[in-house]
Motif scaffolding. Structure first.
Motif, short mmCIF file in Angstrom:
data_model
loop_
_atom_site.label_atom_id
_atom_site.label_comp_id
_atom_site.label_asym_id
_atom_site.label_seq_id
_atom_site.Cartn_x
_atom_site.Cartn_y
_atom_site.Cartn_z
N LYS A 230 0.50 -1.22 -0.05
CA LYS A 230 0.10 -0.07 0.10
C LYS A 230 0.82 1.23 -0.13
CE LYS A 230 -2.02 -1.31 3.81
NZ LYS A 230 -1.27 -2.47 3.74
N SER A 232 3.97 1.50 -0.71
CA SER A 232 4.65 1.63 -1.92
C SER A 232 3.89 2.27 -3.08
CB SER A 232 5.23 0.24 -2.25
OG SER A 232 6.10 -0.42 -1.28
N GLY A 250 2.78 -4.40 9.18
CA GLY A 250 2.46 -3.43 10.17
C GLY A 250 3.28 -2.06 10.17
N1 GTP Z 1 9.06 -6.70 -5.78
C1 GTP Z 1 8.43 -5.88 -5.07
N2 GTP Z 1 8.25 -5.55 -4.00
C2 GTP Z 1 7.33 -4.95 -3.44
C3 GTP Z 1 6.37 -4.04 -4.36
N3 GTP Z 1 5.60 -3.32 -3.65
C4 GTP Z 1 6.00 -3.33 -2.41
N4 GTP Z 1 6.98 -4.12 -2.32
C5 GTP Z 1 7.55 -4.60 -1.13
O1 GTP Z 1 6.76 -5.27 -0.05
C6 GTP Z 1 6.99 -4.81 1.19
C7 GTP Z 1 5.78 -4.12 2.00
O2 GTP Z 1 5.73 -2.91 1.26
P1 GTP Z 1 4.86 -1.46 1.93
O3 GTP Z 1 4.56 -0.70 0.71
O4 GTP Z 1 5.41 -1.21 3.07
O5 GTP Z 1 3.42 -2.59 2.25
P2 GTP Z 1 2.27 -1.82 3.13
O6 GTP Z 1 1.07 -2.57 2.58
O7 GTP Z 1 2.16 -0.29 3.32
O8 GTP Z 1 2.47 -2.45 4.35
P3 GTP Z 1 1.76 -2.06 5.82
O9 GTP Z 1 2.01 -0.61 6.23
O10 GTP Z 1 2.82 -2.85 7.02
O11 GTP Z 1 0.42 -2.31 6.16
C8 GTP Z 1 8.14 -3.89 1.11
O12 GTP Z 1 9.33 -4.41 1.39
C9 GTP Z 1 8.26 -3.41 -0.18
O13 GTP Z 1 9.43 -3.16 -0.81
C10 GTP Z 1 6.50 -4.20 -5.94
O14 GTP Z 1 5.84 -3.93 -6.67
N5 GTP Z 1 7.40 -5.32 -6.27
#
Ligand code: GTP
Ligand code: MG
Length: 443
Positions: A230, A232, A250
């Protein structure tokens, strides 16, 4: 209305700046101009002068424009001093001008308030001027310009005229009820026109959300399980590192918002805490906030990591949603192609796949929700409330035949009165403070 006080303010933006515009309005204006600019100046022409304090000290040199009332913005004598936009220059100019008897600093919106009191603008136009000053996107500007030019006011005034006419017809029929030459069908025509107007008002009121989307923005909320990607995506759409991204589930606990300008529309994008059951205290509060925010959204982006899809519960079902698969770059060609069929969009922030496409779709959805350019929409809750009251009176007028023509005509009067209050044609003293408080000083 003749004001006794003259008011002065810096009407241009933040200092320092190339040029600052100091505006004065009121009966002392001519005297102030003649004193500071060293004599009379031509009406409505920019004239280069040396500006001096009454003791002869030079303050600055610049342009002076004098607008004699009533053909001015406020309807009073108005002047603008265009000076160098330095803080000390402006401070000294304001000190000098407020040093004249009967001249004081303006309050927020006070120039516009005088314009309203002198019949230069109506209330809806006044509100549109506030919107124009605050407009950041093209859609906001277009909407505000249209309303500042009176398009919205004209609609309310035309309904009001129709009601005044309807009431006159009904009252005429009451007065001449025993005479043969007034056809009884006049009232039928009148009541069917009133019925049509009720529908027109309802349709107009239904556009309020579209107007709010133009003014306040289209709300997009990103939801999904922890680590779905999310934050990202949020950063990719915001084009900066606004949210912290880690591989720890989290990471995000609070709501984070960025404002985007998509196809000229204001779009507010919110990143949220990943939805899950077992969560610590802080995270649980974040999840609660995410759900509450989602309930008020215009569009949800439901993110799922395509490499390990996790379902999340209690997503508000009434709100339009896009299913978005993330981390497409981690799949091989064949599984990626099959993922493409399961989601509305499959994206990767690593190689950028699908991000532009998703952004374009958000823009399309926002544009659609904001209606067509040029639609006449209510631009304040105030308008919607008064329109609602007007329609309640109109309903009573057409539906409650038993109360008799006289009371039904009275309901028409009350409805016309509510429409008059929207534009400020009548009895609005009580609303003025609220309305003018929305302005900045100098407007
Ligand atoms: N390979 C790859 N990794 C990704 C991509 N998008 C996110 N990630 C990885 O996934 C992990 C979680 O990404 P976040 O964007 O922090 O996920 P989130 O949904 O915000 O997570 P929370 O805030 O914990 O709920 C990180 O290590 C990112 O680098 C993608 O498109 N490709
Ligand atoms: Mg996050």
């Amino acid at each position: 209305m003749i004001s006794r006080d003259s008011i002065v303010a810096l009407s241009s933006g933040r200092l320092p700046a190339g040029v600052a515009v100091i505006r004065i309005s009121g009966p002392q204006t001519r005297f102030v101009v003649e004193t500071i600019a060293g004599g009379i100046v031509k009406d409505r022409a920019a004239v280069l002068r040396k500006f001096r304090a009454p003791d002869g000290a030079v303050l600055d040199s610049g342009l002076i424009v004098f607008f004699p009332g009533p053909a001015s913005f406020t309807g009073e004598d108005v002047a603008e001093f265009h000076v160098h936009g330095g803080r000390a220059v402006v401070t000294r100019m304001l000190e000098t001008i407020t040093g004249f008897d009967g001249v004081r600093h303006a309050e927020p919106g006070e120039f516009t308030r005088r314009a309203f009191l002198n019949g230069k603008v109506d209330l809806v136009e006044t509100e549109a001027l506030a919107d124009l000053v605050n407009a950041e996107t093209e859609a906001q500007r277009r909407f505000a310009v249209q309303n500042a030019e009176g398009v919205q006011s004209q609609l309310y005034l035309s309904w009001r005229r129709r009601l005044i006419h309807a009431r006159a017809m009904i009252e005429a029929e009451i007065d001449f009820a025993d005479e043969d030459d007034v056809p009884g069908s006049v009232s039928d025509t009148v009541w069917s026109d009133v019925r049509a107007m009720i529908d027109e008002i309802d349709r107009h009121v239904a556009g309020f959300r579209a107007g709010e989307i133009i003014r306040d923005g289209f709300e997009v909320v990103i939801l999904g399980a922890p680590n779905a990607g999310k934050s990202s995506l949020f950063n990719a759409l915001a084009r900066r590192d606004a949210a912290i991204v880690t591989d720890e589930p989290g990471t995000t606990r609070d709501l984070l918002e960025v404002v985007l300008d998509l196809q000229g529309l204001r779009v507010r994008l919110t990143d949220t805490a990943g939805l899950r059951e077992a969560a610590g205290k802080v995270e649980a509060i974040g999840i609660e906030k995410a759900r509450a925010k989602a309930d008020r959204a215009d569009l949800l982006l439901l993110l799922q990591d395509v490499t390990e899809p996790q379902a999340v519960s209690s997503i508000p079902s009434a709100i339009p949603a896009l299913q978005v698969g993330t981390k497409r770059d981690l799949l091989d060609g064949q599984t990626a192609a099959s993922a493409d069929r399961r989601y509305d969009h499959v994206i990767s922030v690593v190689d950028g796949t699908g991000v532009e496409g998703l952004l374009a779709e958000i823009g399309r959805r926002a544009t659609h929700a904001a209606g067509s350019a040029g639609d006449i929409l209510p631009s304040r809750l105030r308008h919607v409330e008064l329109l609602g009251e007007a329609n309640r009176h109109l309903h009573r007028a057409v539906d409650e035949r038993a109360i008799g023509q006289e009371l039904r005509a009275e309901e028409l009067r009350l409805a016309a009165d509510r429409l008059g209050r929207i534009v400020g044609a009548i009895d609005v003293e009580d609303m003025l403070d609220v309305i003018f408080a929305q302005f900045c000083i100098g407007k």
